[in-house]
Motif scaffolding. Structure first.
Motif, PDB file in Angstrom:
ATOM      1  N   GLY A 163       0.808  -1.217   0.000  1.00  0.00           N
ATOM      2  CA  GLY A 163       0.000   0.000   0.000  1.00  0.00           C
ATOM      3  C   GLY A 163       0.837   1.261   0.000  1.00  0.00           C
ATOM      4  O   GLY A 163       0.557   2.218  -0.730  1.00  0.00           O
ATOM      5  N   LEU A 164       1.891   1.271   0.810  1.00  0.00           N
ATOM      6  CA  LEU A 164       2.768   2.441   0.862  1.00  0.00           C
ATOM      7  C   LEU A 164       3.601   2.579  -0.410  1.00  0.00           C
ATOM      8  O   LEU A 164       3.857   3.691  -0.879  1.00  0.00           O
ATOM      9  N   ALA A 165       4.012   1.446  -0.990  1.00  0.00           N
ATOM     10  CA  ALA A 165       4.802   1.495  -2.222  1.00  0.00           C
ATOM     11  C   ALA A 165       4.014   2.119  -3.363  1.00  0.00           C
ATOM     12  O   ALA A 165       4.583   2.833  -4.200  1.00  0.00           O
ATOM     13  N   ALA A 166       2.709   1.858  -3.387  1.00  0.00           N
ATOM     14  CA  ALA A 166       1.874   2.395  -4.464  1.00  0.00           C
ATOM     15  C   ALA A 166       1.840   3.917  -4.457  1.00  0.00           C
ATOM     16  O   ALA A 166       1.567   4.547  -5.491  1.00  0.00           O
ATOM     17  N   ASP A 167       2.133   4.521  -3.316  1.00  0.00           N
ATOM     18  CA  ASP A 167       2.110   5.979  -3.205  1.00  0.00           C
ATOM     19  C   ASP A 167       3.463   6.615  -3.512  1.00  0.00           C
ATOM     20  O   ASP A 167       3.579   7.845  -3.492  1.00  0.00           O
ATOM     21  N   GLN A 168       4.479   5.795  -3.777  1.00  0.00           N
ATOM     22  CA  GLN A 168       5.814   6.325  -4.039  1.00  0.00           C
ATOM     23  C   GLN A 168       6.029   6.531  -5.538  1.00  0.00           C
ATOM     24  O   GLN A 168       5.405   5.852  -6.362  1.00  0.00           O
ATOM     25  N   PRO A 169       6.907   7.444  -5.925  1.00  0.00           N
ATOM     26  CA  PRO A 169       7.266   7.580  -7.342  1.00  0.00           C
ATOM     27  C   PRO A 169       7.770   6.241  -7.880  1.00  0.00           C
ATOM     28  O   PRO A 169       8.412   5.471  -7.163  1.00  0.00           O
ATOM     29  N   ALA A 170       7.482   5.973  -9.136  1.00  0.00           N
ATOM     30  CA  ALA A 170       7.788   4.665  -9.724  1.00  0.00           C
ATOM     31  C   ALA A 170       9.257   4.295  -9.578  1.00  0.00           C
ATOM     32  O   ALA A 170       9.593   3.120  -9.368  1.00  0.00           O
ATOM     33  N   ASP A 171      10.148   5.276  -9.687  1.00  0.00           N
ATOM     34  CA  ASP A 171      11.577   4.972  -9.627  1.00  0.00           C
ATOM     35  C   ASP A 171      12.101   4.838  -8.198  1.00  0.00           C
ATOM     36  O   ASP A 171      13.298   4.624  -7.989  1.00  0.00           O
ATOM     37  N   GLU A 172      11.209   4.963  -7.201  1.00  0.00           N
ATOM     38  CA  GLU A 172      11.635   4.840  -5.811  1.00  0.00           C
ATOM     39  C   GLU A 172      10.953   3.667  -5.089  1.00  0.00           C
ATOM     40  O   GLU A 172      11.038   3.555  -3.874  1.00  0.00           O
ATOM     41  N   ARG A 173      10.308   2.804  -5.849  1.00  0.00           N
ATOM     42  CA  ARG A 173       9.590   1.674  -5.261  1.00  0.00           C
ATOM     43  C   ARG A 173      10.518   0.470  -5.100  1.00  0.00           C
ATOM     44  O   ARG A 173      10.323  -0.590  -5.700  1.00  0.00           O
ATOM     45  N   GLU A 174      11.528   0.635  -4.284  1.00  0.00           N
ATOM     46  CA  GLU A 174      12.461  -0.460  -4.026  1.00  0.00           C
ATOM     47  C   GLU A 174      11.738  -1.603  -3.327  1.00  0.00           C
ATOM     48  O   GLU A 174      10.907  -1.393  -2.443  1.00  0.00           O
ATOM     49  N   ASP A 175      12.045  -2.839  -3.730  1.00  0.00           N
ATOM     50  CA  ASP A 175      11.410  -4.009  -3.138  1.00  0.00           C
ATOM     51  C   ASP A 175      12.469  -5.078  -2.890  1.00  0.00           C
ATOM     52  O   ASP A 175      12.686  -5.970  -3.711  1.00  0.00           O
ATOM     53  N   PRO A 176      13.168  -5.026  -1.756  1.00  0.00           N
ATOM     54  CA  PRO A 176      14.240  -5.990  -1.488  1.00  0.00           C
ATOM     55  C   PRO A 176      13.780  -7.438  -1.496  1.00  0.00           C
ATOM     56  O   PRO A 176      14.533  -8.325  -1.921  1.00  0.00           O
ATOM     57  N   LEU A 177      12.553  -7.699  -1.003  1.00  0.00           N
ATOM     58  CA  LEU A 177      12.069  -9.078  -0.963  1.00  0.00           C
ATOM     59  C   LEU A 177      11.898  -9.622  -2.375  1.00  0.00           C
ATOM     60  O   LEU A 177      12.329 -10.741  -2.687  1.00  0.00           O
ATOM     61  N   ARG A 178      11.303  -8.837  -3.253  1.00  0.00           N
ATOM     62  CA  ARG A 178      11.108  -9.288  -4.621  1.00  0.00           C
ATOM     63  C   ARG A 178      12.447  -9.439  -5.351  1.00  0.00           C
ATOM     64  O   ARG A 178      12.655 -10.414  -6.089  1.00  0.00           O
ATOM     65  N   GLU A 179      13.337  -8.479  -5.147  1.00  0.00           N
ATOM     66  CA  GLU A 179      14.639  -8.533  -5.823  1.00  0.00           C
ATOM     67  C   GLU A 179      15.431  -9.762  -5.426  1.00  0.00           C
ATOM     68  O   GLU A 179      16.235 -10.273  -6.217  1.00  0.00           O
ATOM     69  N   TRP A 180      15.209 -10.243  -4.208  1.00  0.00           N
ATOM     70  CA  TRP A 180      15.906 -11.451  -3.746  1.00  0.00           C
ATOM     71  C   TRP A 180      15.219 -12.725  -4.229  1.00  0.00           C
ATOM     72  O   TRP A 180      15.875 -13.660  -4.704  1.00  0.00           O
ATOM     73  N   LEU A 181      13.885 -12.792  -4.124  1.00  0.00           N
ATOM     74  CA  LEU A 181      13.159 -14.036  -4.365  1.00  0.00           C
ATOM     75  C   LEU A 181      12.824 -14.267  -5.834  1.00  0.00           C
ATOM     76  O   LEU A 181      12.809 -15.416  -6.304  1.00  0.00           O
ATOM     77  N   GLU A 182      12.557 -13.215  -6.577  1.00  0.00           N
ATOM     78  CA  GLU A 182      12.109 -13.383  -7.965  1.00  0.00           C
ATOM     79  C   GLU A 182      13.103 -14.151  -8.837  1.00  0.00           C
ATOM     80  O   GLU A 182      12.686 -15.054  -9.586  1.00  0.00           O
ATOM     81  N   PRO A 183      14.412 -13.872  -8.784  1.00  0.00           N
ATOM     82  CA  PRO A 183      15.333 -14.654  -9.615  1.00  0.00           C
ATOM     83  C   PRO A 183      15.321 -16.150  -9.289  1.00  0.00           C
ATOM     84  O   PRO A 183      15.498 -16.985 -10.192  1.00  0.00           O
ATOM     85  N   GLN A 184      15.087 -16.499  -8.021  1.00  0.00           N
ATOM     86  CA  GLN A 184      15.030 -17.911  -7.651  1.00  0.00           C
ATOM     87  C   GLN A 184      13.796 -18.582  -8.248  1.00  0.00           C
ATOM     88  O   GLN A 184      13.844 -19.736  -8.695  1.00  0.00           O
ATOM     89  N   LEU A 185      12.681 -17.862  -8.263  1.00  0.00           N
ATOM     90  CA  LEU A 185      11.465 -18.399  -8.859  1.00  0.00           C
ATOM     91  C   LEU A 185      11.599 -18.494 -10.369  1.00  0.00           C
ATOM     92  O   LEU A 185      11.173 -19.491 -10.990  1.00  0.00           O
ATOM     93  N   GLU A 186      12.173 -17.492 -10.984  1.00  0.00           N
ATOM     94  CA  GLU A 186      12.359 -17.523 -12.438  1.00  0.00           C
ATOM     95  C   GLU A 186      13.273 -18.661 -12.854  1.00  0.00           C
ATOM     96  O   GLU A 186      13.099 -19.257 -13.925  1.00  0.00           O
TER      97      GLU A 186
END
Length: 417
Positions: A163-186
């Motif tokens: 919810g808070l990320a949706a209110d941030q500018p697109a270039d500031e929506r850092e997501d450490p959990l996704r950046e870590w887990l997504e490559p493993q899923l891919e």
């Protein structure tokens, strides 16, 4: 069906899985529990077939390098949108992923995927912090479920984060959990979505009134069943009591994981010294030696199976860990909780007090007089025992592990890919 359990390499987390693993095995399913070498003996001694994968984690070394356990990586106790800013919740993930999740998961994920591809489980049941589980499930199209041993601060905090990320500018929506887990899923041909974080469904051991609202997440309630590993009941436990028994336990699993206890042991025993009670303190040999002489009404002991003793207690003082809290609650015993702001312990203490089943304070702020007064209130005010009994009834109203096997089987058939 073939059912694969997996958990981070902590003994207490293995113990939370054993009753359900037993239930599934006695229902005729093939069951395995996979983890790094440091939990192999715990798993095998519980009668569950162990699968050794990967290497042991380095979490304790990383945690020891932090200034305090009450680092943002540990404090998930306020998973509410009105109590978090974007900067605060982002920091939890910036710290929690590299210092909490990665050390437990990265050393086992490749071997866990390899085993899953060979064994082909129909269902993967994973500890709520063991994201290697959904990765392995995705690799073979298995259904997967979280086994919740805590208030679900992780899903609710993720909702706050989104919810808070949706209110941030697109270039500031850092997501450490996704950046870590997504490559493993891919890497196993899957994508990052809510199922990877919350499971196809959650098997939930936390009773109503304590658990947070899980929203539209699929939930299978399951009554907590106490299992402490190898246990022998000493004779003094069942001898007739001459006065009320008060148990003080700082939590052996928690102390082992963090390297120390945060309950002030000497001050706590001194606080209870002039009460007409028998104080039983479960402490390691090292802790007992450090204490030296204790008040006459105190019995020091090492491990005692909590589920075998707590029914004889009039109050329990502890740090707020899952096993201790659940065992006391299941026996209708009022509790004094002295939690730090770690995981779900603080919010669990608050909710227990709101139900009237106990009292709480931060261990750094509770004084000798405060603890004495809290214990005296639990012993002398019948409302606490009444409320603890109602909490017990809520837990007994949840189905036992054997009673949810059919629902698990149905969901597995429905949700496996």
């Amino acid at each position: 069906m073939r059912i694969l359990f997996t958990t981070m390499a902590e003994r207490s987390h293995v113990l939370t899985m054993v009753p359900l693993a037993w239930a599934l095995a006695t229902a005729g399913h093939e069951v395995r529990l996979a983890g790094s070498p440091m939990i192999t003996e715990t798993t095998a001694s519980a009668g569950i077939t162990a699968v050794e994968v990967g290497k042991d984690h380095t979490y304790h070394e990383l945690l020891g390098a932090q200034d305090t356990v009450e680092h943002e990586m540990a404090d998930w106790s306020e998973p509410f949108a009105d109590r978090q800013t974007w900067e605060q919740v982002l920091l939890k993930y910036q710290a929690g992923v590299p210092y909490g999740l990665a050390p437990f998961n990265d050393p086992i994920v490749d071997d866990l995927v390899e085993f899953a591809r060979w064994w082909r489980p129909d269902l993967v049941v994973w500890d709520p912090l063991t994201y290697a589980g959904p990765v392995a499930a995705a690799a073979v199209g298995a259904a997967h479920a979280r086994l919740l041993w805590s208030i679900d601060v992780y899903s609710t905090m993720r909702s706050v984060f989104n919810g808070l990320a949706a209110d941030q500018p697109a270039d500031e929506r850092e997501d450490p959990l996704r950046e870590w887990l997504e490559p493993q899923l891919e890497a196993v041909g899957s994508g990052f979505d809510g199922r990877a974080l919350h499971g196809d469904f959650s098997i939930d051991q936390v009773p109503p009134g304590i658990q947070l609202d899980l929203g539209d997440l699929r939930r299978v309630p399951m009554r907590y069943t106490a299992y402490n590993g190898r246990a022998v009941v000493p004779p003094w436990v069942y001898e007739p009591l001459e006065r009320p028994r008060v148990l003080l336990t700082p939590g052996t699993s928690f102390a082992t994981a963090l390297g120390e206890t945060y309950i002030p042991l000497r001050d706590s025993l001194d606080a209870l010294a002039d009460l007409d009670v028998e104080v039983v303190a479960t402490l390691s040999a090292e802790e007992q030696e450090q204490l030296g002489t204790v008040p006459p009404n105190t019995r020091l002991t090492e491990f005692v199976p909590l589920h075998a003793m707590v029914g004889s207690c009039s109050a329990v003082i502890h740090h707020g860990g899952f096993g201790t809290w659940s065992t006391a609650a299941l026996h209708g015993v009022p509790q004094v909780l002295l939690p730090i702001r770690h995981g779900d312990m603080w919010i669990k203490a608050i909710r227990t007090a709101e139900l009237g089943a106990g009292l709480y304070a931060h261990p750094s702020s509770v004084g000798v007089g405060d603890l004495r007064d809290m214990v005296r209130r639990l012993l002398n005010e019948p409302s606490f025992t009444t409320a603890a009994g109602k909490l017990r009834d809520r837990m007994l109203g949840m189905p036992a592990p054997n009673e949810i096997i059919g629902e698990i089987e149905s969901l597995t058939r429905e949700l496996r890919r």
